[in-house]
Design an enzyme around this catalytic site. Structure first.
Site, PDB file in Angstrom:
ATOM      1  N   LYS A 112      10.908 -21.680  40.585  1.00 40.18           N
ATOM      2  CA  LYS A 112      11.781 -22.659  41.213  1.00 40.18           C
ATOM      3  C   LYS A 112      12.124 -23.809  40.259  1.00 40.18           C
ATOM      4  O   LYS A 112      13.166 -24.435  40.390  1.00 40.18           O
ATOM      5  CB  LYS A 112      11.126 -23.236  42.474  1.00 40.18           C
ATOM      6  CG  LYS A 112      10.681 -22.217  43.521  1.00 40.18           C
ATOM      7  CD  LYS A 112      11.835 -21.515  44.197  1.00 40.18           C
ATOM      8  CE  LYS A 112      11.495 -20.889  45.547  1.00 40.18           C
ATOM      9  NZ  LYS A 112      10.510 -19.827  45.544  1.00 40.18           N
TER      10      LYS A 112
HETATM   11  C1  LIG Z   1      10.513 -18.592  46.260  1.00 41.81           C
HETATM   12  C2  LIG Z   1       9.683 -17.523  45.673  1.00 41.81           C
HETATM   13  C3  LIG Z   1      10.044 -16.170  45.782  1.00 41.81           C
HETATM   14  C4  LIG Z   1      11.257 -15.722  46.570  1.00 41.81           C
HETATM   15  O1  LIG Z   1      12.468 -16.145  46.009  1.00 41.81           O
HETATM   16  P1  LIG Z   1      13.799 -16.155  46.904  1.00 41.81           P
HETATM   17  O2  LIG Z   1      14.830 -16.784  46.046  1.00 41.81           O
HETATM   18  O3  LIG Z   1      13.488 -16.949  48.116  1.00 41.81           O
HETATM   19  O4  LIG Z   1      14.079 -14.736  47.239  1.00 41.81           O
HETATM   20  C5  LIG Z   1       9.262 -15.236  45.146  1.00 41.81           C
HETATM   21  N1  LIG Z   1       8.157 -15.596  44.462  1.00 41.81           N
HETATM   22  C6  LIG Z   1       7.768 -16.877  44.356  1.00 41.81           C
HETATM   23  C7  LIG Z   1       6.538 -17.187  43.608  1.00 41.81           C
HETATM   24  C8  LIG Z   1       8.516 -17.883  44.942  1.00 41.81           C
HETATM   25  O5  LIG Z   1       8.135 -19.155  44.824  1.00 41.81           O
END
Ligand SMILES: *Cc1c(COP(=O)(O)O)cnc(C)c1O
Length: 463
Positions: A112
């Site tokens: 993120k």
């Molecule tokens: C947010 C997240 C996901 C999923 O990503 P999306 O964009 O919501 O599909 C997968 N793995 C981790 C570690 C995350 O933080």
């Protein structure tokens, strides 16, 4: 570049306005009116660029001069200077046909950061330029919150409130959010699960008068800027493979999926012209998206708590963006499908449409035992420790990578964030010092019940 809503009632707005709007005012999601096309020649020119240089080129296609190039360059450089690895998103070869793209070298050890370091800086830039207040409101299944807070803590003109489901995030995730003591940060711990948090946010944002009065801004992946930032590493991984001589043509990507944001970025990269073969969509037991791809039915099922809590999501907020392209960019039909989803609780596609979905994605749901077994096996065989989300993607990659193909599995988090799962298979890991350090800090959070009013009340006090 113009942005339009998937439901057709918002059109002709620019990039900055689209970022500030977050969720479109008609309840839809914003998408670029045309997807920029990247030619073979351009791909060849981009092949040797550094990560920030590549990001600047891709962002420029979508921002189209709205932010002066020198300013944008500074924003991009600042955003990726906080990463611990010089390559920003290094690619590690695990075995011959499987490479792991490490997306967790940012401040909060999850992918993120790649979008939210940029979005935090972008908000701060816009706030300065427009002399406006920015109040960020977001829901998190754990990683977005930490990352968004890290992106704006202590920044002038910005306040941030994050909702997380009480007791349903990992210890490290909780600490990363709640040990921040800057006055511009509010953590609300909500009685309920992530879908409850996300629903509250969506409803507060849908109240356009409230949103405007309090300058509410979104950081969830409904914000197009996040999707845009995430397209970059698909290109970068492709170039790294080519530069290493590890792949010559199209490659597969395997993506652990919750809200459909990350994999939608891959879909967009492919639509721009990146040679992508299979886009493998991996879920855990919360497998609404897997069922959609394999059966054509998009319908929330029972909520499960798993070892990969950041994917414990039933209603994928970005799904509507894909639906828009599946419906041939016909906003009226998206609006009516979303209407019937609200009324009947499901969307069904069949025939040619379903064939198209299955051309676009290959999907698997990876359950808890399989997830842990994959972590154990990759650790034993290759000495590489996966986090449980990444393990879902790696397991799915194993099922679908055919002979002669190369798959890049996206590593979305560092295993130290999810030691609860790692411990279960008797693997002892050493925490990075940045994570070790937060265990001793005091926490700041407020417990609220899962209603819009309870959240609104806290927001009004905070703003
Ligand atoms: C947010 C997240 C996901 C999923 O990503 P999306 O964009 O919501 O599909 C997968 N793995 C981790 C570690 C995350 O933080």
């Amino acid at each position: 570049m113009e942005y339009i809503s998937t439901r057709g009632k918002v059109a002709g707005i620019g990039f900055v306005e689209a970022v500030l709007m977050g969720l479109a005012d008609d309840g839809g999601l914003l998408v670029p009116k045309h997807i920029p096309q990247v030619s073979q020649d351009t791909l060849a020119q981009w092949q040797q660029l550094s990560y920030p240089e590549l990001a600047l080129e891709i962002f420029s296609l979508y921002i189209d001069g709205e932010i002066p190039r020198e300013d944008l360059k500074q924003l991009v450089n600042d955003s990726y200077a906080t990463f611990r690895d010089q390559e920003v998103t290094p690619l590690r070869k695990v075995k011959d046909n499987l490479h792991v793209l490490e997306l967790f070298h940012g401040p909060t050890f999850a992918f993120k950061d790649i979008a939210l370091q940029f979005l935090g800086n972008l908000y701060s830039y816009i706030s300065r330029k427009q002399n406006s207040i920015i109040h960020i409101l977001g829901a998190t299944s754990g990683d977005t919150g930490a990352s968004a807070i890290e992106g704006v803590r202590g920044k002038e003109g910005i306040k941030i409130c994050i909702l997380h489901p009480n007791g349903k995030v990992s210890k490290v995730q909780e600490l990363q959010m709640t040990t921040v003591d800057d006055a511009n940060v509010l953590n609300l711990s909500v009685e309920g699960n992530f879908d409850d948090c996300q629903r509250i946010i969506k409803e507060l944002f849908a109240d356009v008068a409230f949103k405007q009065e309090y300058h509410l801004r979104a950081i969830n992946s409904i914000n197009f800027a996040r999707i845009l930032a995430q397209t970059v590493y698909y290109f970068y991984a492709y170039f790294q493979l080519a530069n290493q001589g590890a792949a010559t043509g199209a490659v597969n990507f395997s993506v652990p999926t919750g809200n459909f944001g990350d994999i939608f970025a891959g879909f967009l990269a492919k639509k721009m012209g990146l040679p992508v073969s299979k886009l493998i969509l991996a879920t855990n037991e919360n497998n609404i998206l897997e069922r959609f791809v394999n059966e054509g039915i998009y319908q929330p099922g029972e909520f499960h708590m798993t070892y990969s809590p950041s994917m414990d999501i039933q209603v994928a907020s970005n799904f509507e963006r894909y639906l828009y392209y599946l419906q041939g960019e016909d906003a009226a039909s998206v609006a009516s499908l979303m209407d019937s989803f609200r009324q009947e609780g499901r969307i069904t596609v069949s025939g040619d449409r379903l064939t198209q979905v299955q051309r676009d994605f290959t999907a698997a749901s990876v359950e808890n035992d399989d997830c842990l077994a994959t972590i154990g096996q990759v650790h034993d065989d290759f000495g590489y420790l996966l986090d449980p989300h990444t393990a879902c993607g790696v397991a799915a990659a194993g099922r679908f990578t055919a002979k002669g193909e190369v798959t890049v599995a996206l590593a979305t988090a560092h295993p130290a964030k999810f030691n609860e799962a790692i411990e279960l298979i008797q693997i002892e890991q050493t925490f990075p010092p940045q994570i070790q350090a937060i265990f001793d800090k005091p926490q700041h959070q407020k417990l609220v019940d899962g209603s819009n009013d309870a959240v609104k009340e806290e927001l009004l006090k905070f703003f």
